[in-house]
Write a protein that holds these residues in place. Structure first.
Motif, PDB file in Angstrom:
ATOM      1  N   ASP A   9     -75.344   8.122  66.313  1.00 34.46           N
ATOM      2  CA  ASP A   9     -76.103   7.771  67.510  1.00 34.46           C
ATOM      3  C   ASP A   9     -77.330   8.665  67.653  1.00 34.46           C
ATOM      4  N   GLU A  10     -78.464   8.054  67.976  1.00 32.84           N
ATOM      5  CA  GLU A  10     -79.694   8.805  68.235  1.00 32.84           C
ATOM      6  C   GLU A  10     -79.723   9.148  69.723  1.00 32.84           C
ATOM      7  N   VAL A  11     -79.793  10.430  70.045  1.00 35.43           N
ATOM      8  CA  VAL A  11     -79.580  10.851  71.430  1.00 35.43           C
ATOM      9  C   VAL A  11     -80.564  11.932  71.858  1.00 35.43           C
ATOM     10  N   VAL A  12     -80.578  12.151  73.170  1.00 38.01           N
ATOM     11  CA  VAL A  12     -81.226  13.308  73.785  1.00 38.01           C
ATOM     12  C   VAL A  12     -80.204  13.958  74.705  1.00 38.01           C
ATOM     13  N   ALA A  13     -80.380  15.241  74.975  1.00 41.78           N
ATOM     14  CA  ALA A  13     -79.424  15.932  75.839  1.00 41.78           C
ATOM     15  C   ALA A  13     -80.062  17.172  76.443  1.00 41.78           C
ATOM     16  N   LEU A  14     -79.491  17.574  77.590  1.00 41.77           N
ATOM     17  CA  LEU A  14     -79.855  18.842  78.216  1.00 41.77           C
ATOM     18  C   LEU A  14     -78.733  19.833  77.952  1.00 41.77           C
ATOM     19  N   HIS A  15     -79.077  20.941  77.309  1.00 37.12           N
ATOM     20  CA  HIS A  15     -78.109  22.011  77.035  1.00 37.12           C
ATOM     21  C   HIS A  15     -78.402  23.120  78.042  1.00 37.12           C
ATOM     22  N   GLU A  16     -77.835  22.971  79.246  1.00 40.29           N
ATOM     23  CA  GLU A  16     -78.187  23.880  80.330  1.00 40.29           C
ATOM     24  C   GLU A  16     -77.462  25.216  80.190  1.00 40.29           C
ATOM     25  N   GLY A  17     -77.985  26.209  80.908  1.00 37.12           N
ATOM     26  CA  GLY A  17     -77.378  27.534  80.918  1.00 37.12           C
ATOM     27  C   GLY A  17     -78.383  28.602  80.553  1.00 37.12           C
ATOM     28  N   LEU A  18     -78.514  29.598  81.426  1.00 32.81           N
ATOM     29  CA  LEU A  18     -79.510  30.642  81.197  1.00 32.81           C
ATOM     30  C   LEU A  18     -79.052  31.683  80.188  1.00 32.81           C
ATOM     31  N   VAL A  19     -77.767  32.011  80.216  1.00 33.59           N
ATOM     32  CA  VAL A  19     -77.238  33.036  79.307  1.00 33.59           C
ATOM     33  C   VAL A  19     -76.092  32.417  78.529  1.00 33.59           C
ATOM     34  N   LYS A  20     -76.383  31.970  77.311  1.00 33.97           N
ATOM     35  CA  LYS A  20     -75.414  31.308  76.450  1.00 33.97           C
ATOM     36  C   LYS A  20     -75.603  31.828  75.031  1.00 33.97           C
ATOM     37  N   PRO A  21     -74.562  31.927  74.235  1.00 37.15           N
ATOM     38  CA  PRO A  21     -74.697  32.533  72.905  1.00 37.15           C
ATOM     39  C   PRO A  21     -75.548  31.724  71.941  1.00 37.15           C
ATOM     40  N   LEU A  22     -75.553  30.402  72.099  1.00 37.38           N
ATOM     41  CA  LEU A  22     -76.394  29.537  71.282  1.00 37.38           C
ATOM     42  C   LEU A  22     -77.019  28.487  72.193  1.00 37.38           C
ATOM     43  N   GLY A  23     -78.299  28.173  71.949  1.00 37.05           N
ATOM     44  CA  GLY A  23     -78.983  27.168  72.745  1.00 37.05           C
ATOM     45  C   GLY A  23     -79.396  25.987  71.896  1.00 37.05           C
ATOM     46  N   ALA A  24     -80.374  25.250  72.387  1.00 33.21           N
ATOM     47  CA  ALA A  24     -80.842  24.064  71.688  1.00 33.21           C
ATOM     48  C   ALA A  24     -81.810  24.376  70.553  1.00 33.21           C
ATOM     49  N   HIS A  25     -82.304  25.623  70.492  1.00 37.37           N
ATOM     50  CA  HIS A  25     -83.195  26.004  69.403  1.00 37.37           C
ATOM     51  C   HIS A  25     -82.342  26.435  68.206  1.00 37.37           C
ATOM     52  N   ALA A  26     -81.730  25.427  67.608  1.00 33.02           N
ATOM     53  CA  ALA A  26     -80.792  25.641  66.513  1.00 33.02           C
ATOM     54  C   ALA A  26     -80.708  24.354  65.701  1.00 33.02           C
ATOM     55  N   GLU A  27     -80.181  24.468  64.503  1.00 33.42           N
ATOM     56  CA  GLU A  27     -80.098  23.291  63.645  1.00 33.42           C
ATOM     57  C   GLU A  27     -79.053  22.292  64.138  1.00 33.42           C
ATOM     58  N   TYR A  28     -78.039  22.799  64.839  1.00 34.64           N
ATOM     59  CA  TYR A  28     -77.011  21.942  65.425  1.00 34.64           C
ATOM     60  C   TYR A  28     -76.709  22.445  66.835  1.00 34.64           C
ATOM     61  N   VAL A  29     -76.414  21.506  67.743  1.00 31.58           N
ATOM     62  CA  VAL A  29     -76.163  21.848  69.135  1.00 31.58           C
ATOM     63  C   VAL A  29     -74.909  21.115  69.600  1.00 31.58           C
ATOM     64  N   VAL A  30     -73.996  21.827  70.249  1.00 30.93           N
ATOM     65  CA  VAL A  30     -72.817  21.208  70.848  1.00 30.93           C
ATOM     66  C   VAL A  30     -72.990  21.158  72.356  1.00 30.93           C
ATOM     67  N   VAL A  31     -72.845  19.967  72.928  1.00 25.92           N
ATOM     68  CA  VAL A  31     -72.974  19.782  74.368  1.00 25.92           C
ATOM     69  C   VAL A  31     -71.872  18.854  74.859  1.00 25.92           C
ATOM     70  N   GLY A  32     -71.644  18.854  76.154  1.00 23.30           N
ATOM     71  CA  GLY A  32     -70.679  17.944  76.740  1.00 23.30           C
ATOM     72  C   GLY A  32     -71.142  16.505  76.635  1.00 23.30           C
ATOM     73  N   THR A  33     -70.201  15.613  76.446  1.00 16.30           N
ATOM     74  CA  THR A  33     -70.552  14.203  76.263  1.00 16.30           C
ATOM     75  C   THR A  33     -71.301  13.638  77.466  1.00 16.30           C
ATOM     76  N   ASP A  34     -71.047  14.179  78.662  1.00 18.31           N
ATOM     77  CA  ASP A  34     -71.703  13.672  79.868  1.00 18.31           C
ATOM     78  C   ASP A  34     -73.127  14.183  80.027  1.00 18.31           C
ATOM     79  N   ALA A  35     -73.573  15.078  79.140  1.00 16.25           N
ATOM     80  CA  ALA A  35     -74.946  15.581  79.178  1.00 16.25           C
ATOM     81  C   ALA A  35     -75.873  14.785  78.270  1.00 16.25           C
ATOM     82  N   VAL A  36     -75.324  13.793  77.574  1.00 14.34           N
ATOM     83  CA  VAL A  36     -76.027  13.097  76.496  1.00 14.34           C
ATOM     84  C   VAL A  36     -76.463  11.707  76.940  1.00 14.34           C
ATOM     85  N   ALA A  37     -77.602  11.267  76.429  1.00 15.63           N
ATOM     86  CA  ALA A  37     -78.086   9.909  76.683  1.00 15.63           C
ATOM     87  C   ALA A  37     -78.671   9.339  75.398  1.00 15.63           C
TER      88      ALA A  37
END
Length: 295
Positions: free
Chosen positions: A81-109
């Motif tokens: 699936d081709e998607v977009v998502a918001l990976h929210e959170g100010l202090v998190k060990p990994l963010g969206a500036h990465a080769e792979y991102v894990v997010v909750g299914t409800d954050a995805v469109a």
């Protein structure tokens, strides 16, 4: 997997590219192979230590566009699936500036079909901030709204979304931005505010008390820095948006991109290993559109 992080606070040079274990999606999560990840002012604040987290590895990036490549149980998405998502959170060990991102299914469109992933990556944070701020203002068709920073990323979306709701929008920006701001749907344009002239102000330029003066008595002010809005005066209701991941709302915004209602702007792209250069460019100012990292 490579990811952009900070482990000590500072300027653009504090951004590091590290090797990290490939994250695995848990229940109701998906893993996205990143095709584009926008850089936002909040990332500069995280890097500088404005939001805390000293002594930790902090991942950068909130916006991601790409392809689902793994899913956890009870996920609504499928690999490919081709998607977009918001990976929210100010202090998190990994963010969206990465080769792979894990997010909750409800954050995805589902990603917009009419633009590439680099442009799609500019949608989640800024458009969700704009629409959730407008919701707080509770304006009816015909009421007047001043959007400060109307040529910026959040401000531009706010102008388009408010105009679509039938609100009479005035955009505040620099003189050279008038043609662009009007093209977004602003009925009026100004480089300065006017005391008590508007039913509401959406202050994306973070002008604070100065912008509050432009709201009529009993009107509404909304800021874009959570909890940092000025105190109420003259019966003006003051509030600020704390953007939240919302896949259903993000899907609506993606559809508006495909309908031509929302305009996505990319200023420049940078490879992931040049993340620090992208930070330096954003810090210089004068960027129209978003800088996007491409792994």
């Amino acid at each position: 997997m490579r990811a952009a992080v900070v482990r000590t606070f500072g300027g653009p040079e504090a951004v590091e590219l590290v090797e990290s274990e490939l994250p695995r999606p848990g229940a109701r999560q998906v893993r996205i192979k990143t095709a584009g990840a926008a850089l936002n002012p909040v990332d500069l604040g995280v890097r500088a230590g404005f939001f805390g987290g000293a002594g930790k590895q902090i991942g950068l990036g909130w916006d991601v566009a790409g392809t689902v490549d793994a899913v956890g149980v009870a996920s609504a998405w499928e690999v490919g699936d081709e998607v977009v998502a918001l990976h929210e959170g100010l202090v998190k060990p990994l963010g969206a500036h990465a080769e792979y991102v894990v997010v909750g299914t409800d954050a995805v469109a589902k990603a917009p079909a009419t633009v590439d992933a680099v442009h799609a990556a500019t949608l989640p944070l800024n458009a969700l901030t704009a629409v959730q701020a407008l919701d707080l203002l509770e304006l009816a068709p015909g009421q007047t709204l001043l959007v400060t920073g109307a040529a910026g990323a959040v401000g531009g979306f706010a102008v388009q979304l408010a105009a679509r709701r039938g609100v009479s929008v005035t955009g505040l920006a620099r003189e050279g931005d008038e043609e662009f701001v009007r093209s977004l749907g602003a009925a009026e344009f100004t480089t300065t505010g006017a005391a008590g002239a508007f039913d509401a102000v959406l202050d994306t330029a973070v002008l604070g008390e100065a912008a509050l003066e432009w709201v009529r008595d009993g009107g509404t002010y909304a800021g874009v820095q959570p909890g940092a809005h000025p105190e109420s005066v003259r019966g003006v209701r003051t509030t600020s948006v704390a953007v939240a991941a919302d896949g259903a709302r993000l899907a609506e915004l993606a559809a508006l991109v495909d309908e031509g209602v929302l305009t996505l702007r990319v200023a420049e792209t940078y490879p992931l290993d040049a993340a620090s250069k992208a930070h330096a460019r954003l810090e210089e100012g004068g960027v129209r559109g978003r800088l996007v990292l491409v792994p």
